[in-house]
Enzyme design. Structure first.
Site, PDB file in Angstrom:
ATOM      1  N   LYS A 165       0.795  -1.214   0.136  1.00 62.84           N
ATOM      2  CA  LYS A 165       0.083  -0.046  -0.067  1.00 62.84           C
ATOM      3  C   LYS A 165       0.872   1.430   0.131  1.00 62.84           C
ATOM      4  O   LYS A 165       1.914   1.242   0.739  1.00 62.84           O
ATOM      5  CB  LYS A 165      -0.858  -0.028   1.412  1.00 62.84           C
ATOM      6  CG  LYS A 165      -1.827   1.085   1.535  1.00 62.84           C
ATOM      7  CD  LYS A 165      -2.961   0.742   2.501  1.00 62.84           C
ATOM      8  CE  LYS A 165      -3.891   1.983   2.629  1.00 62.84           C
ATOM      9  NZ  LYS A 165      -4.914   1.812   3.748  1.00 62.84           N
ATOM     10  N   SER A 186      -9.759   1.595   2.588  1.00 59.30           N
ATOM     11  CA  SER A 186      -9.051   2.290   1.686  1.00 59.30           C
ATOM     12  C   SER A 186      -8.025   1.518   1.105  1.00 59.30           C
ATOM     13  O   SER A 186      -7.355   1.938   0.082  1.00 59.30           O
ATOM     14  CB  SER A 186      -8.300   3.420   2.767  1.00 59.30           C
ATOM     15  OG  SER A 186      -7.474   2.608   3.579  1.00 59.30           O
ATOM     16  N   SER A 225     -10.186  -0.847   6.938  1.00 57.38           N
ATOM     17  CA  SER A 225      -9.514  -0.732   5.479  1.00 57.38           C
ATOM     18  C   SER A 225      -8.614  -1.879   4.904  1.00 57.38           C
ATOM     19  O   SER A 225      -8.351  -1.851   3.758  1.00 57.38           O
ATOM     20  CB  SER A 225      -8.481   0.539   5.628  1.00 57.38           C
ATOM     21  OG  SER A 225      -9.136   1.737   5.770  1.00 57.38           O
TER      22      SER A 225
END
Lengths: 493, 102
Positions: free
Chosen positions: A81, A156, A180
């Site tokens: 990420k 996310s 997330s």
């Protein structure tokens, strides 16, 4: 051979027996990313050169018969990420603010993966600064769900989930402040683990809400996620909240659930606050666990309904504080041509931050202001005590709790426009961050109506993450490991 | 809908957080923030008499001291690598006194 569909154990076997080389594996994955990622936009940066040079080192070790000296992720293609620092890569947090930022250092969790021989393919898309549940707020354009490219991958950590579901990485790392990792795991039909707070070091992870953030793996199998967590967990002198962890998260995967006590909340089993197909799936999962010998125990979490409100106090307050560092002076976007410093601050932060970031920073500022603090912030911390105590009491009766991960399956891009409505998608995941417990998404097949992936959430007492892995592995024997999304390669770009 | 924040309040918060908002952006931000604050209402309705706050999920932390040995941090060059502007080993910013040129 379809190398992109294989898990860690099979890849390791193939590498060790020289069925394929690390370079061939890396090239195959990079080729897929180049050909197929434009359909879903899960990657923000592909680190082709460094990946190939890492692969070369692994191949040299294999040739020398030293593969097993390299570590548990040797040659495994992973991706990160884009809020995780890896020296020499851009770490943008999907924000204009950090568009040209190049990490001068590496996060501990990333270094741990490198130390175990993992090959980093690149950095993954996300909601800007991890504020969101759809990856639509990325300043560089949304990621799409490989199961249906008209739909969001969740967020996310949307890029982290979508890339795994599309077979563009074997394992990825995400971060989870209120769901997330787990919610995109659910939307994309992959395993996603939010470990207990303190299992993984946060050093080098761009901070959103420091008392809630935790990094964890996403993968297509429970075993792959457990191996990755073995690699990244443990005490780090650079994060004083990280703990000594000597658990092997793969140790009890084959034990089954016989004798395990699984807690369920009656209102949730009746479908409170979720779609019918999610309720039906949840009941089916409960029955499967029962059939395999688990004892189903009814529990109550009386204060859990206050979690969402408490989270939208605590999260923005901590974010307001953490994002004050983006001052256009030391790093980050600087709006050009300003002759006074305050004007430069304001212009840089208004251009650099997208709408959701501005909302959360401003909300946090308001909630921490004099007078308002006593109405919201302090009570939210008291409610955190009540929620944590609810879980402690519940875990006297059970080893693990079963819940939905998300109230619904993946929605369409642009479908949820109102920010407050978007916040509701994390209803079932937020309480776990508030209490600091571990939680994970396990894919349990497709919904009857939507024909999209549904996830079951297993949650565990603090530092008993092995409990949820054990139950998750049992469910995997029923539902199978996650597959690469079937029709994605045919879908139009 | 209760109005917790007026447009003037929102302008003040924007100034305090150094986020420049245009006149056109103020009404929407005011609406969004009021909607979110309305969602926080359950917190104000709890009886929390005598409940201790939990500021952090890991309680009972104590100070951990490391050995007092020198460790290498960032060099000056590394610390300046991402600076939007620099001069002579310093971060360069617009003048903060007098309003003249840099």
């Amino acid at each position: 051979m379809d190398l992109h569909t294989l898990g860690i154990a099979d890849l390791r076997r193939g590498l060790r027996s020289k069925e394929f080389s690390a370079t061939e594996l890396t090239q195959a994955m990079l080729g897929r990313i180049e050909a197929l990622d434009p359909k879903i936009h899960s990657y923000l940066e592909v680190t082709k050169d460094s990946a190939l040079s890492q692969a070369k080192e692994v191949d040299a070790a294999i040739q020398a018969g030293a593969y097993d000296d390299l570590g548990i992720l040797a040659g495994i293609p992973v991706a990160l990420k884009d809020n995780l620092n890896l020296k020499g890569t851009h770490t943008t947090c999907a924000s204009r603010m950090l568009e040209s930022y190049v990490s001068p250092y590496t996060a501990t969790c990333v270094q741990n993966m490198l130390d175990q021989g993992a090959i980093v393919l690149g950095k993954l898309n996300m909601d800007e600064f991890a504020f969101g549940g759809s990856t639509e707020s990325s300043a560089f354009g949304p990621t799409r769900n490989p199961w249906d490219t008209d739909r969001v991958p969740g967020g996310s950590s949307g890029g982290s989930a979508a890339s795994v579901a599309a077979g563009l990485a074997t394992v990825t790392l995400g971060s989870d402040t209120g769901g997330s990792i787990r919610q995109p795991g659910s939307f994309c039909g992959v395993v996603g683990v939010k470990p207990t707070y303190g299992v993984v070091s946060r050093y080098g992870v761009v901070a959103f809400a420091s008392s809630l953030d935790q990094v964890g793996p996403l993968a297509r199998s429970v075993e792959d996620a457990a191996i990755a967590l073995n690699a990244i967990s443990g005490r780090d002198p650079l994060d004083c909240t990280s703990q000594h962890i000597d658990t092997d998260f793969t140790a009890n995967l084959a034990e089954g659930v016989k004798g395990m006590r699984i807690g369920v909340i009656p209102e949730f089993m009746e479908g409170e606050g979720m779609d019918d197909e999610v309720r039906d799936k949840l009941n089916e999962v409960m029955n499967e666990l029962k059939n395999m010998g688990a004892e189903i125990v009814e529990i109550e979490l009386p204060n859990v309904h206050a979690s969402l409100s408490a989270y939208y106090v605590l999260g923005p307050c901590e974010a307001f504080s953490n994002l004050a560092r983006f001052d256009s002076v030391r790093y980050g976007y600087r709006d050009p041509g300003h002759k006074d410093l305050n004007g430069q601050y304001e212009a840089s932060r208004s251009v650099g931050f997208g709408p959701e970031v501005r909302r959360r920073v401003m909300l946090g500022s308001y909630l921490l202001s004099s007078g308002v603090y006593d109405t919201y912030y302090y009570p939210a911390q008291q409610i955190r005590t009540l929620i944590t105590q609810d879980y402690v009491r519940a875990y006297e009766k059970c080893d693990c709790i079963l819940m939905p991960t998300s109230p619904y399956t993946a929605f369409k891009l642009g479908e949820v426009k109102d920010p407050t409505a978007m916040y509701l998608s994390d209803t079932f995941t937020i309480p776990i961050n508030i209490a600091g417990n571990g939680g994970m998404n396990v894919p349990v097949g497709l919904g009857n109506d939507s024909h999209l992936p549904i996830g079951a959430q297993l949650i565990c007492p603090a530092f008993k993450d092995e409990n949820m892995f054990r139950a998750a592995a049992a469910l995997e024997t029923v539902y199978g490991s996650a597959c690469v999304a079937p029709d994605f390669e045919k879908a139009g770009a | 809908m209760t109005e917790y924040l007026t447009e003037k309040d929102v302008r003040d918060i924007a100034a305090y957080t150094s986020i420049g908002l245009t006149d056109e952006e103020i009404p929407q931000m005011t609406k969004d923030l009021n909607n979110t604050i309305e969602m926080l209402k359950p917190i104000t309705e709890y009886d929390l008499e005598g409940v201790e706050p939990t500021f952090h999920p890991i309680g009972s932390l104590s100070n951990v001291m490391r050995e007092d040995v020198e460790v290498q941090g960032f060099t000056q060059e590394q610390a300046l690598e991402n600076a939007p502007a620099q001069q002579d080993g310093y971060f360069l910013i617009p003048s903060i006194l007098g309003g003249g040129d840099q």
